[in-house]
Design a protein around this motif. Structure first.
Motif, mmCIF file in Angstrom:
data_model
loop_
_atom_site.group_PDB
_atom_site.id
_atom_site.type_symbol
_atom_site.label_atom_id
_atom_site.label_comp_id
_atom_site.label_asym_id
_atom_site.label_seq_id
_atom_site.Cartn_x
_atom_site.Cartn_y
_atom_site.Cartn_z
ATOM 1 N N ILE A 334 0.843 -1.203 0.000
ATOM 2 C CA ILE A 334 0.000 0.000 0.000
ATOM 3 C C ILE A 334 0.875 1.248 0.000
ATOM 4 C CG2 ILE A 334 -1.622 1.330 1.399
ATOM 5 C CD1 ILE A 334 -2.798 -1.391 2.324
ATOM 6 N N ARG A 335 1.886 1.249 0.851
ATOM 7 C CA ARG A 335 2.804 2.397 0.908
ATOM 8 C C ARG A 335 3.471 2.636 -0.448
ATOM 9 N NH1 ARG A 335 8.357 2.542 1.319
ATOM 10 N NH2 ARG A 335 9.277 4.405 2.307
ATOM 11 N N THR A 336 3.869 1.558 -1.117
ATOM 12 C CA THR A 336 4.564 1.686 -2.397
ATOM 13 C C THR A 336 3.646 2.268 -3.467
ATOM 14 O OG1 THR A 336 5.871 -0.271 -1.792
ATOM 15 C CG2 THR A 336 5.979 0.448 -4.076
ATOM 16 N N LEU A 351 -7.683 0.977 -2.911
ATOM 17 C CA LEU A 351 -7.211 1.695 -1.722
ATOM 18 C C LEU A 351 -8.373 2.329 -0.952
ATOM 19 C CD1 LEU A 351 -3.987 3.362 -3.182
ATOM 20 C CD2 LEU A 351 -4.106 1.478 -1.548
ATOM 21 N N ARG A 352 -9.387 2.800 -1.671
ATOM 22 C CA ARG A 352 -10.552 3.361 -0.980
ATOM 23 C C ARG A 352 -11.229 2.285 -0.128
ATOM 24 N NH1 ARG A 352 -13.092 6.986 -5.914
ATOM 25 N NH2 ARG A 352 -11.874 8.888 -5.501
ATOM 26 N N GLU A 362 -3.609 -0.507 8.442
ATOM 27 C CA GLU A 362 -3.854 -0.664 7.017
ATOM 28 C C GLU A 362 -4.729 0.481 6.496
ATOM 29 O OE1 GLU A 362 -6.032 -4.074 4.402
ATOM 30 O OE2 GLU A 362 -4.477 -4.757 5.807
ATOM 31 N N ALA A 363 -5.752 0.833 7.267
ATOM 32 C CA ALA A 363 -6.640 1.927 6.856
ATOM 33 C C ALA A 363 -5.875 3.240 6.767
ATOM 34 C CB ALA A 363 -7.798 2.047 7.847
ATOM 35 N N THR A 364 -5.019 3.491 7.731
ATOM 36 C CA THR A 364 -4.223 4.723 7.730
ATOM 37 C C THR A 364 -3.271 4.755 6.544
ATOM 38 O OG1 THR A 364 -4.343 4.880 10.141
ATOM 39 C CG2 THR A 364 -2.572 6.095 9.052
ATOM 40 N N ALA A 365 -2.623 3.616 6.247
ATOM 41 C CA ALA A 365 -1.696 3.543 5.118
ATOM 42 C C ALA A 365 -2.423 3.793 3.805
ATOM 43 C CB ALA A 365 -1.009 2.183 5.100
ATOM 44 N N ALA A 366 -3.625 3.261 3.679
ATOM 45 C CA ALA A 366 -4.397 3.453 2.446
ATOM 46 C C ALA A 366 -4.777 4.918 2.259
ATOM 47 C CB ALA A 366 -5.645 2.574 2.478
ATOM 48 N N LYS A 367 -5.179 5.584 3.340
ATOM 49 C CA LYS A 367 -5.515 7.015 3.247
ATOM 50 C C LYS A 367 -4.300 7.835 2.818
ATOM 51 C CE LYS A 367 -9.121 6.681 6.794
ATOM 52 N NZ LYS A 367 -9.495 7.000 8.194
ATOM 53 N N ALA A 368 -3.149 7.530 3.388
ATOM 54 C CA ALA A 368 -1.926 8.258 3.036
ATOM 55 C C ALA A 368 -1.564 8.026 1.578
ATOM 56 C CB ALA A 368 -0.785 7.820 3.948
#
Length: 376
Positions: A334-336, A351-352, A362-368
């Motif tokens: 997700i970060r990548t 990602l949404r 995981e939710a925070t990483a997806a928002k970022a």
């Protein structure tokens, strides 16, 4: 596939040394021979590097004034060294050079060190005898003489044609069975970057060194040289990809991932191995007394950054990685995707959905990641 602009020249990694070396302040440049090494002054060949044997009629063993002064050129004592230099300065140039070149064949390694140092300080690229003497000294049985020879060949004044003629001979010194001194092998790998793709005859030896040399510095220097020398995708990607997958040392796996990332989209053939490396938590170790111990990033982070540099071709494989059973891999994938930025718009829907994950991380990483992708 010839990838113009990607292969045949590139960046230095932090810690890489330039192909050329500074003028040594003493004959051994601060590297005394190890006990029992062939670099000791009275060493003999062990079946590795062919030894330079003095022919009949070579200079006598007895310490003449010339021999004594040549030994002083090998001294670490600045006053002794200065006195020796003054002595040779008092001679006419022709006689001085004759002494240096003749004593490159002396039976005493310390004398040959002084003679090679003299050749280094008086190097003349127009003198054929000097060029021949330097190339012959590359096969000297003494490691310090060989290192001084390489320093001479690294001089800006050393002729390109003579350097390239010596590449096959230099390549032999990448073999740890032929060249037992790791510092010399590493120096050779760095020097081969000098004329980039013109040094391709050394490529097989560099690849073998990357995979098999027992010394990390030699393997790392050979990997860096590959970036400058390779001309096509097969040459440039095959060995770093193999190292990323197979090398037992996390330092080399990390370096391989970084190097693959330098090729950007041209490294797309390595995507599968880089995705697999997202699970590689190997952290390069440093010596316990190293102040930077423990600060190196793990291999998986280098793989993530390499995938981000590849960009759009990596998006679909990364989306698949977000379904991994390994939470660390999911988060890194997700970060990548976020690091790829606007080129990862195909990942927005996935990602949404992940922003609603019950896993807060995981939710925070997806928002970022979504914020990064939305950036112009």
């Amino acid at each position: 596939l010839l990838l113009t602009g990607c292969f045949g020249g590139g960046d230095n990694e932090p810690g890489d040394t330039d192909a050329t070396s500074p003028v040594p302040t003493s004959v051994d440049d601060g590297d005394p021979p190890a006990a029992g090494d062939r670099s000791s002054a009275d060493s003999s060949s062990d079946g590795g590097t062919p030894a330079v044997r003095p022919p009949e009629g070579s200079p006598p063993v007895a310490d003449s004034e010339e021999v004594r002064r040549l030994r002083e050129l090998a001294s670490r004592d600045p006053q002794v060294l200065a006195a020796a230099l003054d002595y040779f300065e008092s001679l006419d140039d022709q006689r001085e050079l004759e002494i240096f070149l003749t004593h490159l064949q002396h039976q005493d390694a310390e004398v040959r060190r002084g003679a090679m140092y003299g050749v280094f300080t008086r190097f003349d690229p127009q003198n054929e005898k000097i060029l021949n003497g330097v190339q012959a000294a590359l096969e000297d049985e003494d490691a310090i003489v060989r290192r001084l020879t390489l320093k001479t060949m690294a001089l800006d004044a050393f002729p390109r044609e003579a350097f390239l003629d010596a590449v096959p001979r230099m390549a032999k010194h990448l073999d740890d069975q032929y060249e037992p001194d790791a510092a010399t092998r590493s120096h050779v790998a760095r020097m081969l970057r000098r004329y980039t793709t013109s040094c391709r005859p050394a490529l097989p030896a560099l690849i073998d060194a990357m995979k098999n040399d027992p010394d990390f510095n030699v393997r790392s220097a050979s990997l860096t040289a590959l970036y400058d020398i390779a001309q096509n995708a097969d040459e440039a990607l095959t060995t770093p990809t193999w190292l990323l997958k197979n090398d037992p040392d996390p330092r080399m796996r990390r370096r391989a991932a970084i190097q693959l990332g330098k090729y950007k989209q041209a490294a797309a053939p390595a995507i599968d191995e880089l995705i697999s490396a997202l699970a590689d938590q190997g952290v390069p170790e440093r010596a316990p007394d190293d102040p930077l111990a423990g600060t190196d990033e793990p291999v998986c982070v280098a793989a993530s950054e390499a995938l981000a540099r590849i960009g759009k071709p990596a998006v679909e494989p990364l989306l698949q990685a977000t379904e991994s059973d390994d939470r660390a891999v999911r988060l890194l994938a997700i970060r990548t995707l976020g690091l790829i930025g606007p080129a990862a718009t195909d990942a927005v829907q996935t990602l949404r959905a992940r922003t609603q994950s019950s896993d807060a991380g995981e939710a925070t990483a997806a928002k970022a990641a979504l914020l990064r992708i939305a950036m112009p």
